[in-house]
Write an enzyme that holds these catalytic residues in place. Structure first.
Site, PDB file in Angstrom:
ATOM      1  N   ASP A  85      56.525   7.511  -1.858  1.00  0.00           N
ATOM      2  CA  ASP A  85      55.387   7.758  -0.977  1.00  0.00           C
ATOM      3  C   ASP A  85      55.218   6.614   0.017  1.00  0.00           C
ATOM      4  O   ASP A  85      55.643   5.480  -0.235  1.00  0.00           O
ATOM      5  CB  ASP A  85      54.094   7.894  -1.790  1.00  0.00           C
ATOM      6  CG  ASP A  85      54.051   9.158  -2.634  1.00  0.00           C
ATOM      7  OD1 ASP A  85      54.843  10.078  -2.346  1.00  0.00           O
ATOM      8  OD2 ASP A  85      53.237   9.212  -3.574  1.00  0.00           O
ATOM      9  N   LEU A  86      54.546   6.903   1.125  1.00  0.00           N
ATOM     10  CA  LEU A  86      54.292   5.911   2.165  1.00  0.00           C
ATOM     11  C   LEU A  86      53.656   4.647   1.590  1.00  0.00           C
ATOM     12  O   LEU A  86      54.041   3.522   1.932  1.00  0.00           O
ATOM     13  CB  LEU A  86      53.376   6.518   3.238  1.00  0.00           C
ATOM     14  CG  LEU A  86      53.070   5.657   4.465  1.00  0.00           C
ATOM     15  CD1 LEU A  86      54.311   5.524   5.341  1.00  0.00           C
ATOM     16  CD2 LEU A  86      51.921   6.275   5.270  1.00  0.00           C
TER      17      LEU A  86
END
Length: 278
Positions: free
Chosen positions: A130-131
């Site tokens: 994920d970011l």
């Protein structure tokens, strides 16, 4: 392209590709048609010949170019690399891969700069982070490696360990969360535990306790979007600062989730690989 040493007495090329590596029919057919497998002296090898342990096979085939636009130079830390794969440390706040042509500062854009600097042309991520998650990302450097590592992810033979500080003190020392995850109909990016969602399993172990939080190590069996974040919130212990999943906001306004370790049996080197992110 690369070489492989036969470790099992009496193994054939056919058995190596179809049974040991379990490559798809298309890849096996392409390798056969291209006469991609030879002996050390360049002599062709018959695919059903019994090979002695220690025999060196040479694989040479056309490798396609990946579409990621390279950055000017790679500014990421490469934690491990061989001719088949690399493991990079992805910073927090950086996407794993681009979503459109204008997105050119993702992890894979930096990886492609490294690949091109070293004369390569192919790089494909095996899983995603994920970011907001930092840490180790496994990248395949040729299509055979990509096929094998994809299967290993599906079969849970690549162990991915994460570290997070969560709210509250979990009563038990360790446990398993088995709860399917689906999209939240009321939020574009949020995920929720849902009986109609995708199967998801997370194992956790408490490694340190503080006054109102605890540090946990988590191992994924599946790789659903936001899996750890959703599962920890589901049991009432969201990651500290993860306001999307009802945690209290921190001074930084962000949460900390770290992919700290990758461990797997290397399919080409026949040895155990353990990489830890510092």
């Amino acid at each position: 392209m690369f070489q492989y040493e036969i470790a099992q007495e009496g193994l054939t090329v056919e058995e190596l590709l179809r049974e040991k590596w379990r490559l798809g029919k298309k890849i096996v057919h392409e390798l056969r048609m291209a006469k991609a497998v030879t002996l050390s002296d360049g002599a062709p090898v018959l695919w059903k010949d019994l090979l002695n342990s220690g025999t060196i096979l040479h694989f040479k085939f056309e490798v396609p170019s990946s579409n990621y636009k390279p950055t000017a130079r790679c500014e990421l830390t490469i934690q491990y690399e061989d001719e088949h794969c690399l493991i990079v440390s992805k910073p927090k706040g950086m996407a794993t891969h681009p979503n459109d042509d204008h997105d050119v500062n993702t992890c894979m854009n930096y990886v492609m700069a490294h690949i091109k600097e070293n004369g390569g042309r192919y790089a494909e991520h095996v899983h995603r982070l994920d970011l907001g998650t930092k840490g180790l990302l496994l990248v395949a450097k040729h299509p055979i490696a990509k096929s094998i590592f994809d299967r290993m992810i599906e079969e849970k033979s690549i162990t991915r360990t994460y570290e997070a500080e969560v709210q509250g003190n979990i009563r038990q020392e360790n446990g398993t969360i088995n709860a399917s995850i689906g999209k939240d109909r009321h939020h574009a990016t949020r995920r929720v535990v849902s009986s109609s969602g995708q199967h998801a399993i997370t194992h956790f172990e408490v490694v340190k306790r503080f006054k109102s939080t605890c540090l946990v190590h988590l191992v994924l069996e599946t790789g659903r979007t936001h899996q750890i974040r959703v599962h920890m919130a589901h049991i009432g212990h969201p990651i500290v600062g993860d306001t999307m999943y009802n945690a209290r906001q921190t001074a930084s306004g962000d949460y900390e989730l770290h992919a700290i370790q990758l461990e797997f049996e290397h399919p080409f080197l026949n040895k155990r690989i353990v990489v830890v992110d510092k």
